[in-house]
Design a protein around this motif. Structure first.
Motif, PDB file in Angstrom:
ATOM      1  N   GLN A 183      15.548 -19.461 -22.869  1.00 12.49           N
ATOM      2  CA  GLN A 183      14.140 -18.709 -22.769  1.00 12.49           C
ATOM      3  C   GLN A 183      13.602 -18.853 -20.797  1.00 12.49           C
ATOM      4  O   GLN A 183      13.387 -18.054 -19.856  1.00 12.49           O
ATOM      5  CB  GLN A 183      12.785 -19.993 -22.734  1.00 12.49           C
ATOM      6  CG  GLN A 183      11.381 -20.149 -22.351  1.00 12.49           C
ATOM      7  CD  GLN A 183      10.835 -18.594 -23.209  1.00 12.49           C
ATOM      8  OE1 GLN A 183      11.297 -18.208 -23.486  1.00 12.49           O
ATOM      9  NE2 GLN A 183      10.179 -18.733 -21.857  1.00 12.49           N
ATOM     10  N   ARG A 184      14.396 -20.162 -20.130  1.00  9.63           N
ATOM     11  CA  ARG A 184      14.871 -20.279 -18.672  1.00  9.63           C
ATOM     12  C   ARG A 184      15.258 -19.400 -18.278  1.00  9.63           C
ATOM     13  O   ARG A 184      14.785 -18.739 -17.053  1.00  9.63           O
ATOM     14  CB  ARG A 184      15.406 -21.483 -17.992  1.00  9.63           C
ATOM     15  CG  ARG A 184      15.060 -21.996 -17.231  1.00  9.63           C
ATOM     16  CD  ARG A 184      16.828 -22.959 -16.700  1.00  9.63           C
ATOM     17  NE  ARG A 184      18.208 -22.383 -16.329  1.00  9.63           N
ATOM     18  CZ  ARG A 184      18.530 -21.487 -15.895  1.00  9.63           C
ATOM     19  NH1 ARG A 184      18.085 -21.225 -15.073  1.00  9.63           N
ATOM     20  NH2 ARG A 184      20.054 -21.630 -16.097  1.00  9.63           N
ATOM     21  N   THR A 209       6.773 -11.285 -13.656  1.00 13.03           N
ATOM     22  CA  THR A 209       5.737 -12.046 -14.766  1.00 13.03           C
ATOM     23  C   THR A 209       4.416 -11.242 -14.619  1.00 13.03           C
ATOM     24  O   THR A 209       4.819 -10.419 -13.509  1.00 13.03           O
ATOM     25  CB  THR A 209       5.515 -13.424 -13.383  1.00 13.03           C
ATOM     26  OG1 THR A 209       4.875 -12.415 -11.873  1.00 13.03           O
ATOM     27  CG2 THR A 209       6.059 -14.521 -12.974  1.00 13.03           C
ATOM     28  N   GLN A 248      12.634 -11.439 -15.691  1.00 13.07           N
ATOM     29  CA  GLN A 248      11.582 -10.411 -16.173  1.00 13.07           C
ATOM     30  C   GLN A 248      10.643 -10.823 -15.837  1.00 13.07           C
ATOM     31  O   GLN A 248      10.124 -11.640 -15.429  1.00 13.07           O
ATOM     32  CB  GLN A 248      11.348 -10.722 -17.948  1.00 13.07           C
ATOM     33  CG  GLN A 248      11.858 -10.953 -18.935  1.00 13.07           C
ATOM     34  CD  GLN A 248      11.726 -10.600 -20.186  1.00 13.07           C
ATOM     35  OE1 GLN A 248      10.925 -11.228 -20.892  1.00 13.07           O
ATOM     36  NE2 GLN A 248      11.608  -9.149 -20.920  1.00 13.07           N
ATOM     37  N   VAL A 303      15.358 -16.268 -19.221  1.00 10.87           N
ATOM     38  CA  VAL A 303      14.255 -14.745 -19.042  1.00 10.87           C
ATOM     39  C   VAL A 303      13.132 -15.384 -18.433  1.00 10.87           C
ATOM     40  O   VAL A 303      12.894 -14.057 -18.194  1.00 10.87           O
ATOM     41  CB  VAL A 303      13.791 -14.826 -21.304  1.00 10.87           C
ATOM     42  CG1 VAL A 303      12.715 -14.021 -20.808  1.00 10.87           C
ATOM     43  CG2 VAL A 303      14.320 -14.911 -21.539  1.00 10.87           C
ATOM     44  N   LEU A 304      12.960 -16.071 -18.170  1.00 12.07           N
ATOM     45  CA  LEU A 304      11.936 -16.362 -17.230  1.00 12.07           C
ATOM     46  C   LEU A 304      12.102 -15.841 -15.935  1.00 12.07           C
ATOM     47  O   LEU A 304      11.375 -15.487 -15.027  1.00 12.07           O
ATOM     48  CB  LEU A 304      10.743 -18.189 -17.214  1.00 12.07           C
ATOM     49  CG  LEU A 304      10.244 -18.890 -18.366  1.00 12.07           C
ATOM     50  CD1 LEU A 304       9.962 -19.446 -18.608  1.00 12.07           C
ATOM     51  CD2 LEU A 304       9.129 -17.573 -18.336  1.00 12.07           C
ATOM     52  N   VAL A 305      12.778 -16.032 -15.063  1.00 15.99           N
ATOM     53  CA  VAL A 305      13.751 -15.744 -13.736  1.00 15.99           C
ATOM     54  C   VAL A 305      13.735 -13.993 -14.032  1.00 15.99           C
ATOM     55  O   VAL A 305      13.726 -13.588 -13.174  1.00 15.99           O
ATOM     56  CB  VAL A 305      14.939 -16.912 -13.769  1.00 15.99           C
ATOM     57  CG1 VAL A 305      15.639 -15.807 -12.741  1.00 15.99           C
ATOM     58  CG2 VAL A 305      14.808 -18.031 -13.692  1.00 15.99           C
TER      59      VAL A 305
END
Length: 121
Positions: A93-94, A102, A100, A96-98
């Motif tokens: 998850q970490r 926002t 993809q 993916v947030l970096v």
């Protein structure tokens, strides 16, 4: 009770595999190198191997099966981090947030380019 828990785990693994497949497609659309290989027929004993290249010889791999979930992160072929279970999913998850974009940066890109963005999976 244990049969119910086993079925819930299998269902979670199946959901995770579907999410990994969608993530690989999404990352490839953004220009990243990412793959998700699955094994089995989806009914019993199935699993998946998700691999993504983060650039600069930095790779991540998530292995998912009925036996467990593991995360391995490496740079220049040397293992940096190995996590299992819930910790492995949190690390995914970490990343993916970096990786993809926002919603805010995607909206800004649309305003400046005037083009509609493709739907993300």
């Amino acid at each position: 009770m244990f049969l119910r828990l086993a079925e819930q785990y299998r269902s979670a693994v199946e959901d995770l595999i579907l999410s990994l497949q969608a993530l690989a497609v999404s990352l490839r659309k953004q220009g990243h190198v990412a793959t998700c290989y699955t094994c089995g027929d989806g009914r019993d004993g199935h699993g998946a191997s998700f691999v993504a290249d983060l650039g600069d010889n930095h790779m991540v791999r998530l292995l998912v099966s009925d036996f467990g979930i593991s995360w391995v992160e490496s740079r220049h072929g040397q293992e940096l981090v190995k996590l299992e279970g819930a910790d492995a999913i949190q690390e995914l998850q970490r990343v993916v947030l970096v990786l993809q974009p926002t919603a805010e940066s995607a909206a800004a890109s649309t305003r400046t380019s005037g083009a509609a963005l493709p739907a993300q999976s």
